[in-house]
Design an enzyme around this catalytic site. Structure first.
Site, PDB file in Angstrom:
ATOM      1  N   ASP A   1      19.658  22.951  -6.657  1.00 13.72           N
ATOM      2  CA  ASP A   1      20.563  21.898  -6.199  1.00 13.72           C
ATOM      3  C   ASP A   1      21.971  22.458  -6.038  1.00 13.72           C
ATOM      4  O   ASP A   1      22.701  22.106  -5.120  1.00 13.72           O
ATOM      5  CB  ASP A   1      20.613  20.744  -7.214  1.00 13.72           C
ATOM      6  CG  ASP A   1      19.327  19.943  -7.194  1.00 13.72           C
ATOM      7  OD1 ASP A   1      18.445  20.267  -6.369  1.00 13.72           O
ATOM      8  OD2 ASP A   1      19.209  19.003  -8.006  1.00 13.72           O
TER       9      ASP A   1
ATOM     10  N   ASP B   1      24.120  22.232  -2.608  1.00 18.94           N
ATOM     11  CA  ASP B   1      25.405  21.544  -2.491  1.00 18.94           C
ATOM     12  C   ASP B   1      26.498  22.488  -2.002  1.00 18.94           C
ATOM     13  O   ASP B   1      27.351  22.129  -1.200  1.00 18.94           O
ATOM     14  CB  ASP B   1      25.816  20.954  -3.845  1.00 18.94           C
ATOM     15  CG  ASP B   1      24.875  19.833  -4.260  1.00 18.94           C
ATOM     16  OD1 ASP B   1      24.134  19.329  -3.378  1.00 18.94           O
ATOM     17  OD2 ASP B   1      24.860  19.480  -5.450  1.00 18.94           O
TER      18      ASP B   1
ATOM     19  N   LEU C   1      -3.332  -4.845  12.917  1.00 19.08           N
ATOM     20  CA  LEU C   1      -4.711  -4.428  12.627  1.00 19.08           C
ATOM     21  C   LEU C   1      -5.569  -5.635  12.284  1.00 19.08           C
ATOM     22  O   LEU C   1      -5.089  -6.590  11.691  1.00 19.08           O
ATOM     23  CB  LEU C   1      -4.723  -3.473  11.430  1.00 19.08           C
ATOM     24  CG  LEU C   1      -4.092  -2.094  11.615  1.00 19.08           C
ATOM     25  CD1 LEU C   1      -3.963  -1.386  10.275  1.00 19.08           C
ATOM     26  CD2 LEU C   1      -4.923  -1.245  12.566  1.00 19.08           C
TER      27      LEU C   1
ATOM     28  N   GLU D   1      -7.560   6.070   5.679  1.00 14.36           N
ATOM     29  CA  GLU D   1      -6.206   6.323   5.148  1.00 14.36           C
ATOM     30  C   GLU D   1      -5.769   5.150   4.274  1.00 14.36           C
ATOM     31  O   GLU D   1      -6.184   4.030   4.510  1.00 14.36           O
ATOM     32  CB  GLU D   1      -5.197   6.401   6.316  1.00 14.36           C
ATOM     33  CG  GLU D   1      -5.514   7.463   7.326  1.00 14.36           C
ATOM     34  CD  GLU D   1      -4.752   7.288   8.640  1.00 14.36           C
ATOM     35  OE1 GLU D   1      -3.927   6.359   8.746  1.00 14.36           O
ATOM     36  OE2 GLU D   1      -4.997   8.089   9.541  1.00 14.36           O
TER      37      GLU D   1
ATOM     38  N   LYS E   1      -3.402   2.140   3.285  1.00 10.11           N
ATOM     39  CA  LYS E   1      -2.513   1.292   4.073  1.00 10.11           C
ATOM     40  C   LYS E   1      -1.232   1.098   3.265  1.00 10.11           C
ATOM     41  O   LYS E   1      -1.206   0.367   2.289  1.00 10.11           O
ATOM     42  CB  LYS E   1      -3.179  -0.054   4.365  1.00 10.11           C
ATOM     43  CG  LYS E   1      -2.364  -0.941   5.270  1.00 10.11           C
ATOM     44  CD  LYS E   1      -3.213  -2.090   5.793  1.00 10.11           C
ATOM     45  CE  LYS E   1      -2.459  -2.968   6.760  1.00 10.11           C
ATOM     46  NZ  LYS E   1      -1.362  -3.722   6.157  1.00 10.11           N
TER      47      LYS E   1
ATOM     48  N   LYS F   1      -8.579  -5.025   3.178  1.00  6.70           N
ATOM     49  CA  LYS F   1      -7.564  -5.519   2.238  1.00  6.70           C
ATOM     50  C   LYS F   1      -8.139  -5.605   0.830  1.00  6.70           C
ATOM     51  O   LYS F   1      -9.190  -6.208   0.625  1.00  6.70           O
ATOM     52  CB  LYS F   1      -7.075  -6.907   2.675  1.00  6.70           C
ATOM     53  CG  LYS F   1      -6.273  -6.901   3.980  1.00  6.70           C
ATOM     54  CD  LYS F   1      -4.858  -6.398   3.754  1.00  6.70           C
ATOM     55  CE  LYS F   1      -4.049  -6.283   5.026  1.00  6.70           C
ATOM     56  NZ  LYS F   1      -3.370  -7.480   5.440  1.00  6.70           N
TER      57      LYS F   1
ATOM     58  N   CYS G   1      20.101 -24.471 -28.936  1.00  4.34           N
ATOM     59  CA  CYS G   1      21.136 -25.277 -29.589  1.00  4.34           C
ATOM     60  C   CYS G   1      20.574 -26.384 -30.472  1.00  4.34           C
ATOM     61  O   CYS G   1      21.321 -27.065 -31.174  1.00  4.34           O
ATOM     62  CB  CYS G   1      22.085 -25.865 -28.550  1.00  4.34           C
ATOM     63  SG  CYS G   1      21.357 -27.227 -27.621  1.00  4.34           S
TER      64      CYS G   1
ATOM     65  N   CYS H   1      16.907 -29.365 -21.848  1.00  2.00           N
ATOM     66  CA  CYS H   1      17.735 -29.533 -23.046  1.00  2.00           C
ATOM     67  C   CYS H   1      18.815 -30.570 -22.749  1.00  2.00           C
ATOM     68  O   CYS H   1      19.394 -30.568 -21.671  1.00  2.00           O
ATOM     69  CB  CYS H   1      18.374 -28.192 -23.404  1.00  2.00           C
ATOM     70  SG  CYS H   1      19.758 -28.338 -24.542  1.00  2.00           S
TER      71      CYS H   1
HETATM   72  P1  AMP Z   1      -0.906  -5.927   9.534  1.00  2.00           P
HETATM   73  O1  AMP Z   1       0.575  -6.027   9.748  1.00  2.00           O
HETATM   74  O2  AMP Z   1      -1.372  -6.519   8.256  1.00  2.00           O
HETATM   75  O3  AMP Z   1      -1.694  -6.280  10.736  1.00  2.00           O
HETATM   76  O4  AMP Z   1      -1.189  -4.397   9.268  1.00  2.00           O
HETATM   77  C1  AMP Z   1      -0.792  -3.458  10.176  1.00  2.00           C
HETATM   78  C2  AMP Z   1       0.317  -2.668   9.583  1.00  2.00           C
HETATM   79  O5  AMP Z   1      -0.149  -1.739   8.634  1.00  2.00           O
HETATM   80  C3  AMP Z   1       0.980  -1.883  10.639  1.00  2.00           C
HETATM   81  O6  AMP Z   1       2.187  -2.498  10.995  1.00  2.00           O
HETATM   82  C4  AMP Z   1       1.248  -0.548  10.007  1.00  2.00           C
HETATM   83  O7  AMP Z   1       2.604  -0.330   9.975  1.00  2.00           O
HETATM   84  C5  AMP Z   1       0.749  -0.663   8.599  1.00  2.00           C
HETATM   85  N1  AMP Z   1       0.126   0.559   8.109  1.00  2.00           N
HETATM   86  C6  AMP Z   1       0.340   1.098   6.899  1.00  2.00           C
HETATM   87  N2  AMP Z   1      -0.361   2.212   6.732  1.00  2.00           N
HETATM   88  C7  AMP Z   1      -1.061   2.411   7.861  1.00  2.00           C
HETATM   89  C8  AMP Z   1      -1.979   3.404   8.286  1.00  2.00           C
HETATM   90  N3  AMP Z   1      -2.345   4.407   7.502  1.00  2.00           N
HETATM   91  N4  AMP Z   1      -2.500   3.269   9.526  1.00  2.00           N
HETATM   92  C9  AMP Z   1      -2.156   2.244  10.322  1.00  2.00           C
HETATM   93  N5  AMP Z   1      -1.303   1.280   9.968  1.00  2.00           N
HETATM   94  C10 AMP Z   1      -0.761   1.346   8.748  1.00  2.00           C
END
Ligand code: AMP
Length: 660
Positions: free
Chosen positions: A31, A35, A81, A110, A112, A307, A404, A419
């Site tokens: 660091d 800096d 999605l 992946e 979310k 989800k 109190c 109270c």
């Molecule tokens: P939703 O808004 O519930 O329809 O979910 C879609 C959102 O999930 C998108 O706006 C993405 O930004 C978010 N998201 C987070 N991680 C991922 C990922 N690995 N792949 C795609 N979307 C993702």
């Protein structure tokens, strides 16, 4: 090496160090060195301002954005999605995919990230613009704030003519906990969850604030690339990694069963991620196959978000404690054995009120299921009755205030128990904290801890005493010191010139929230005028009903309030509204607007009426004072004629204001 070359060399070194630290998580430069070199670069750039480039490491934190954010039309929409909530629904998704692609597909899985989506634009390898998702088509330009995120590269190794990358900005769980702790100490409102905190930080007009919030990003898609083609999604992610982005963790799976297994494992291991996750995303890996599947109006057919249900864990209720709020409400809280939930350690859960406790029959000693679903304080889902030990008793809130000792009463029309002690110290403390809070008198440095020591030392009993503090005495308080005492007194002094609306809200009069305080201050212009107003005048103000009017009147009548107001007046606290007082020529009058008005929109006409103390209603009744009828007025006009209510033309309506 001349100084110009040195500038270039320093930038490369700092960029590399930054990448190793924030993206690879594997620092090689201390660091101290960092800096030092940054300082040297700043000096040289000050000497050669013509050599400063936007991608220089010195340019991450820029100046304020003057007036809000510009709109950005996304070149490629940021789609949403489709959600699935079970393995069965996931299999149905897979079936739909395979109907279009009978030869089989490969999936990518992946986490979310529960943050907010952004698009990052690069031209010739330089970061030129970053925008929020907005409605998917149009977002906001938050480039300056995104530049402060150290894991976003400002320059890429390969300079494609154009590249747009999508990712999720988030506040790491650690930064979130720290931020909320700091806010609590300062008496500021807390962020409900890391996502809200990240969104609030990205929308700051001052990049310095965004820079201080410790935001991070994971990128997960190429929206647009000129000069490169890719076959699979995994290939694009590898490319992004080479381009020094922080890329989302990902796995490829050959079957939906494998994907389901990954999703399950990801959910179980969600604690280990530095970000909150609210699901897992399954995506068809082959890009040509994605084209075949296409999108619906809302989302791609080639991806689904699985989800997770909110995480729940059992814990034991070791105690139930009762706090007394500013308005005297007794709030029960369960103290539970510490348990890790959604990335944070949970030690208590909200119990809301007696009805909630009775309905779920929550007792001290019970084992309960605790859940955290986006709120700050976790909640109890249910009592695990089969684990109830012997000898427990149903819980009842005390019938006397735990602070109190005054008797408590239940609100006539609600679940709250309150109270009755007018002098209850707990109420006083909360009241003072509220008085000083950001939305009220906004006295910086006067959070709960400081209020407590001022009250504890006997220096302050009510808000009026704040304006008579002795700086030297304050400096002697524990954890205070001369400098903080001076700052505190300066902040108190500054609050004297606040607008009346802040003071009104700060009084903590029941029913008078921020909005009502604003309306009242604007309407009456001064505290004296407001105090002189009777019920009729008060209820003639838009949004002020009978209960609020009564609450105001009785508050102003109480001797304590009168005393407080006189103390504030003597201390020189402003009791006037900064806004020009509104008129009252239309007070008590209700208008209905119908048909097309020529000179103004209905909203404008409505605002004119309200500015003169009148009200606007959507339907004609006997209580309507006037109907203003524009072109092609229909049923409302007929109704007015039936009821014999005066009908005004636009001219006649305007004439009312001339008189006013
Ligand atoms: P939703 O808004 O519930 O329809 O979910 C879609 C959102 O999930 C998108 O706006 C993405 O930004 C978010 N998201 C987070 N991680 C991922 C990922 N690995 N792949 C795609 N979307 C993702």
């Amino acid at each position: 090496m001349d100084e110009r070359q040195e500038i270039e060399a320093l930038r490369r070194e700092l960029e590399q160090a930054n990448y190793e630290y924030y993206v690879l998580d594997n620092p090689s430069m201390s660091d101290y060195d960092f800096d030092h070199k940054l300082r040297r670069l700043e000096e040289l750039e000050a000497k050669y301002p013509e050599l400063v480039t936007p991608d220089s490491p010195t340019q991450r934190v820029g100046g304020k954005v003057a007036d809000g954010f510009q709109e950005v039309h996304h070149r490629v929409p940021l789609e949403s999605l489709q959600d699935v909530f079970s393995v069965e629904e996931l299999e149905e998704f897979d079936q739909r995919v395979r109907e279009a692609l009978p030869d089989g597909v490969e999936y990518d899985v992946e986490p979310k990230v529960d943050g907010l989506s952004v698009a990052l634009e690069y031209e010739n390898g330089l970061f030129v613009r970053g925008a929020t998702r907005g409605d998917g088509q149009v977002g906001e330009d938050v480039t300056e704030n995104l530049k402060t995120i150290p894991s976003i590269p400002l320059r890429l190794p390969e300079a494609l003519p154009s590249l747009i990358v999508r990712g999720e900005v988030f506040m790491p769980k650690k930064s979130f906990e720290r931020l909320n702790e700091e806010r609590e100490l300062r008496g500021e409102s807390l962020f409900a969850n890391p996502r809200n905190a990240a969104a609030g930080s990205l929308r700051q007009l001052d990049p310095k604030i965004a820079a201080s919030r410790g935001l991070d990003i994971r990128v997960f898609n190429i929206q647009w690339a000129e000069g490169r083609t890719f076959t699979t999604h995994s290939e694009t992610l590898e490319y992004l990694q080479q381009q020094r982005f922080k890329v989302i963790p990902h796995d490829t799976c050959q079957t939906i069963a494998q994907a389901a297994e990954r999703i399950r494992a990801m959910g179980e291991g969600r604690e280990a991620y530095p970000f909150d996750i609210d699901g897992a995303v399954v995506k068809v890996n082959n890009l040509a196959e994605r084209e075949i599947l296409g999108s619906t109006a809302k989302f791609p057919r080639w991806a689904a978000a699985y989800k997770y249900p909110p995480e729940q864990k059992p814990s034991r209720v070791v105690d139930i404690v009762v706090q007394v709020g500013r308005t005297g409400v007794l709030t029960p809280k369960a103290v539970v054995e510490p348990v890790r939930l959604a990335g944070t350690t949970v030690t208590n859960a909200t119990l809301h009120n007696q009805d909630f406790i009775t309905e779920k029959d929550i007792r001290i000693g019970d084992t309960v299921l605790v859940q955290k679903a986006g709120e700050i304080i976790p909640e109890i889902v249910e009592v695990l009755k089969d684990r109830r030990p012997e000898g427990t008793e149903p819980y009842h809130l005390p019938d006397h205030c735990p602070v109190c000792g005054a008797p408590v009463v239940r609100d006539e029309d609600g679940a709250h128990i309150r109270c009755t002690g007018a002098e209850c110290p707990a109420q006083r403390l909360r009241h003072l904290v509220h008085f000083a809070s950001r939305d009220a008198m906004d006295i910086e440095g006067l959070g709960p801890a400081v209020v407590e020591s001022l009250v504890g030392a006997g220096m302050v009993q009510g808000p009026g005493d704040l304006y008579h503090l002795d700086g030297e005495e304050v400096a002697k308080l524990e954890r205070m010191g001369k400098k903080s005492a001076e700052n505190l007194l300066a902040a108190i002094e500054k609050s004297k010139s606040n607008d009346l609306s802040r003071l009104l809200f700060a009084f903590g009069i029941r029913q008078v929230g921020q909005k009502a305080a604003k309306v009242l201050a604007a309407r009456f212009g001064s505290l004296d005028a407001l105090m002189a107003a009777g019920e009729e005048e008060l209820t003639a103000v838009p949004d002020i009903g009978g209960i609020t009017a009564q609450s105001l009147i009785s508050w102003f009548q109480s001797p304590q309030s009168r005393h407080l107001i006189e103390t504030l007046r003597e201390a020189g606290v402003n009791l006037e509204s900064h806004e020009a007082p509104a008129g009252d020529k239309l007070a008590g009058k209700t208008f209905v607007l119908t048909g097309a008005l020529e000179r103004f929109t209905r909203d404008q006409a409505g605002a004119m009426i309200e500015a003169q103390g009148g009200k606007v209603s959507g339907s004609v009744s006997k209580k309507t004072s006037y109907v203003v009828a524009g072109e092609a007025a229909g049923s409302k006009l007929r109704k007015a004629q039936e009821l014999g209510i005066p009908v005004l033309t636009e001219e006649e309506f305007l004439a009312l204001f001339e008189e006013a």
